[in-house]
Design a protein around this motif. Structure first.
Motif, short mmCIF file in Angstrom:
data_model
loop_
_atom_site.label_atom_id
_atom_site.label_comp_id
_atom_site.label_asym_id
_atom_site.label_seq_id
_atom_site.Cartn_x
_atom_site.Cartn_y
_atom_site.Cartn_z
N LEU A 23 0.86 -1.18 0.00
CA LEU A 23 0.00 0.00 0.00
C LEU A 23 0.90 1.23 0.00
CD1 LEU A 23 -2.66 -1.14 2.62
CD2 LEU A 23 -2.69 -1.44 0.14
N ALA A 24 0.85 2.00 -1.08
CA ALA A 24 1.71 3.17 -1.25
C ALA A 24 0.92 4.45 -1.01
CB ALA A 24 2.31 3.18 -2.65
N GLY A 25 1.40 5.27 -0.10
CA GLY A 25 0.71 6.51 0.22
C GLY A 25 -0.29 6.30 1.35
N SER A 26 -1.08 7.32 1.57
CA SER A 26 -2.05 7.23 2.66
C SER A 26 -3.21 6.32 2.26
CB SER A 26 -2.57 8.62 3.04
OG SER A 26 -3.25 9.20 1.94
N VAL A 27 -3.69 5.56 3.21
CA VAL A 27 -4.81 4.65 2.98
C VAL A 27 -6.11 5.46 3.08
CG1 VAL A 27 -6.02 2.63 3.88
CG2 VAL A 27 -3.53 2.70 3.92
N PRO A 28 -6.97 5.39 2.04
CA PRO A 28 -8.24 6.11 2.10
C PRO A 28 -9.06 5.68 3.33
CG PRO A 28 -7.85 5.26 -0.10
CD PRO A 28 -6.80 4.66 0.79
N ASP A 29 -9.83 6.61 3.86
CA ASP A 29 -10.61 6.35 5.08
C ASP A 29 -11.47 5.10 5.00
OD1 ASP A 29 -9.54 8.56 6.31
OD2 ASP A 29 -11.21 9.87 5.79
N ARG A 30 -12.19 4.93 3.91
CA ARG A 30 -13.09 3.78 3.81
C ARG A 30 -12.34 2.46 3.77
NH1 ARG A 30 -18.61 5.43 1.07
NH2 ARG A 30 -18.66 7.54 1.86
N LEU A 31 -11.23 2.45 3.06
CA LEU A 31 -10.42 1.24 3.03
C LEU A 31 -9.79 0.99 4.40
CD1 LEU A 31 -9.14 -1.15 1.61
CD2 LEU A 31 -7.33 0.39 0.81
N THR A 47 3.87 2.14 2.61
CA THR A 47 4.99 3.05 2.40
C THR A 47 4.46 4.46 2.21
OG1 THR A 47 5.00 2.78 0.00
CG2 THR A 47 6.36 1.24 1.27
N ASP A 48 5.37 5.42 2.22
CA ASP A 48 4.98 6.82 2.04
C ASP A 48 4.56 7.15 0.61
OD1 ASP A 48 5.39 7.45 4.70
OD2 ASP A 48 7.49 7.95 4.37
N GLY A 49 4.99 6.36 -0.34
CA GLY A 49 4.65 6.64 -1.73
C GLY A 49 5.12 5.53 -2.65
N ILE A 50 4.93 5.75 -3.94
CA ILE A 50 5.24 4.74 -4.96
C ILE A 50 6.74 4.47 -5.02
CG2 ILE A 50 5.20 4.27 -7.43
CD1 ILE A 50 2.50 5.72 -7.51
N GLU A 51 7.54 5.52 -4.96
CA GLU A 51 8.99 5.31 -5.04
C GLU A 51 9.49 4.44 -3.90
OE1 GLU A 51 10.97 5.92 -7.59
OE2 GLU A 51 9.18 6.65 -8.61
N ALA A 52 8.98 4.67 -2.71
CA ALA A 52 9.37 3.86 -1.55
C ALA A 52 8.91 2.41 -1.73
CB ALA A 52 8.79 4.44 -0.27
N ALA A 53 7.72 2.23 -2.30
CA ALA A 53 7.20 0.88 -2.53
C ALA A 53 8.05 0.13 -3.56
CB ALA A 53 5.75 0.95 -3.01
N ARG A 54 8.50 0.85 -4.57
CA ARG A 54 9.34 0.21 -5.60
C ARG A 54 10.68 -0.26 -5.02
NH1 ARG A 54 8.07 4.60 -10.19
NH2 ARG A 54 6.15 3.65 -10.93
N GLY A 55 11.12 0.39 -3.96
CA GLY A 55 12.39 0.03 -3.35
C GLY A 55 12.33 -1.21 -2.49
N LEU A 56 11.16 -1.75 -2.27
CA LEU A 56 11.04 -2.95 -1.42
C LEU A 56 11.34 -4.22 -2.18
CD1 LEU A 56 7.84 -2.10 0.62
CD2 LEU A 56 10.21 -1.90 1.32
#
Length: 56
Positions: A23-31, A47-56
């Motif tokens: 999950l990249a970025g903030s999670v929407p309230d409903r989810l 993660t904080d964003g897409i770039e951070a997620a790609r680094g995993l």
């Protein structure tokens, strides 16, 4: 995201089992509410964003 139900949760869990979901970025309230009510939020890497997620 305006709607989240058991169908989306099922898909997310299947993707998680395949090792292909972060999950990249903030999670929407409903989810977030769905993840909390079903007590599965801790299963998902976030993660904080897409770039951070790609680094995993």
């Amino acid at each position: 995201m305006t709607y989240a139900d058991s169908s989306i949760l099922n898909l997310m869990l299947l993707l998680l089992l395949s090792g292909r979901l972060v999950l990249a970025g903030s999670v929407p309230d409903r989810l977030g509410r769905l993840l909390d009510v079903t007590e599965v939020r801790a299963l998902f890497t976030t993660t904080d964003g897409i770039e951070a997620a790609r680094g995993l």
